[in-house]
Write an enzyme that holds these catalytic residues in place. Structure first.
Site, PDB file in Angstrom:
ATOM      1  N   CYS A 141      36.534 -48.005  -3.877  1.00 31.35           N
ATOM      2  CA  CYS A 141      37.391 -49.130  -4.256  1.00 31.35           C
ATOM      3  C   CYS A 141      37.117 -50.335  -3.337  1.00 31.35           C
ATOM      4  O   CYS A 141      36.013 -50.843  -3.319  1.00 31.35           O
ATOM      5  CB  CYS A 141      38.861 -48.715  -4.259  1.00 31.35           C
ATOM      6  SG  CYS A 141      39.924 -49.892  -5.146  1.00 31.35           S
ATOM      7  N   HIS A 159      38.599 -44.564  -8.296  1.00 38.48           N
ATOM      8  CA  HIS A 159      39.136 -43.638  -7.296  1.00 38.48           C
ATOM      9  C   HIS A 159      38.790 -42.205  -7.677  1.00 38.48           C
ATOM     10  O   HIS A 159      39.478 -41.603  -8.510  1.00 38.48           O
ATOM     11  CB  HIS A 159      40.660 -43.784  -7.196  1.00 38.48           C
ATOM     12  CG  HIS A 159      41.106 -45.037  -6.536  1.00 38.48           C
ATOM     13  ND1 HIS A 159      41.310 -45.132  -5.180  1.00 38.48           N
ATOM     14  CD2 HIS A 159      41.377 -46.263  -7.048  1.00 38.48           C
ATOM     15  CE1 HIS A 159      41.700 -46.369  -4.878  1.00 38.48           C
ATOM     16  NE2 HIS A 159      41.745 -47.064  -5.996  1.00 38.48           N
ATOM     17  N   GLU A 186      39.296 -39.572  -6.023  1.00 39.01           N
ATOM     18  CA  GLU A 186      40.385 -38.683  -5.594  1.00 39.01           C
ATOM     19  C   GLU A 186      41.539 -38.651  -6.595  1.00 39.01           C
ATOM     20  O   GLU A 186      42.414 -37.781  -6.516  1.00 39.01           O
ATOM     21  CB  GLU A 186      40.884 -39.089  -4.199  1.00 39.01           C
ATOM     22  CG  GLU A 186      41.789 -40.303  -4.146  1.00 39.01           C
ATOM     23  CD  GLU A 186      41.057 -41.638  -4.192  1.00 39.01           C
ATOM     24  OE1 GLU A 186      41.736 -42.668  -3.996  1.00 39.01           O
ATOM     25  OE2 GLU A 186      39.828 -41.647  -4.406  1.00 39.01           O
TER      26      GLU A 186
END
Length: 212
Positions: free
Chosen positions: A83, A192, A194
């Site tokens: 990001c 992202h 994650e």
């Protein structure tokens, strides 16, 4: 034993990133969140996440005297930017007229207001939610990830590499933008991983197994 450091400069979703990496890390690997230059230098792999405004991220990063350690890591070992951690790798951002680290030549631009989707509906800025990512290279970090797999985005700015060869994947949102960039031992993503379920975990696993 593999040592993985998630760089802590006061910005970013650090614990979520570290937890996701722990899920896919090899047995016995160490995953550390650290703001210590020595730990970054000693790591086998380095991850720089980021969220928020670019100028705030750069200010906090530079205030912790991490530039040289991160620069060494970006030259010598597998390195992942996430990001704003991707945006920081470029020369300059329109957000706050901010200088980046200059590891990847190029600039960071804001999505224009009034962009329209393919259905003619006005698109919101920030670009937020799930969107398709289309690899434009056979980079090892894409292994086992399907064409057009969906990842989770939250951003108002996008990276524009000076050399199109640096683009590792693209995404459509009013325009086609670079959603992943790669150069030597650096790999970076605007989305992202994650927060991107199985596809995100696969990308992180591929990064940990990547031998640039």
């Amino acid at each position: 034993m593999m040592k993985i450091v998630v760089v802590d400069y006061g910005m970013g979703n650090l614990r979520s990133v570290a937890k996701a990496i722990e899920k896919v890390a090899p047995a016995g690997a160490s995953v550390r969140i650290s703001s210590e230059a020595g730990e970054i230098t000693a790591a086998d792999r380095v991850v720089v996440p980021g969220q928020g405004a670019m100028h705030d991220c750069m200010r906090e990063f530079l205030s912790r005297d991490l530039r040289e350690a991160v620069h060494q890591a970006a030259r010598s070992k597998p390195f992942l930017g996430i990001c704003v951690g991707m945006q920081m790798l470029f020369d300059h951002s329109e957000e706050g007229d901010t200088a980046g680290l200059g590891f990847i030549p190029g600039r960071v631009r804001r999505f224009a207001d009034g962009m329209l989707g393919p259905d003619g509906v006005r698109l919101k800025v920030p670009h937020m939610g799930w969107n398709e990512v289309r690899p434009v290279s056979d980079h090892p970090v894409w292994q086992g990830i399907g064409e057009g797999e969906r990842f989770y985005f939250v951003h108002s700015y996008y990276c524009e590499p000076a050399d199109p060869v640096a683009t590792a994947a693209s995404t459509e949102y009013g325009l086609r933008f670079t959603s992943a960039a790669a150069q030597a031992n650096i790999f970076s993503v605007q989305f992202h991983p994650e927060k991107s379920a199985a596809a995100g975990l696969r990308l992180l696993s591929n990064f940990l197994n990547w031998q640039p």
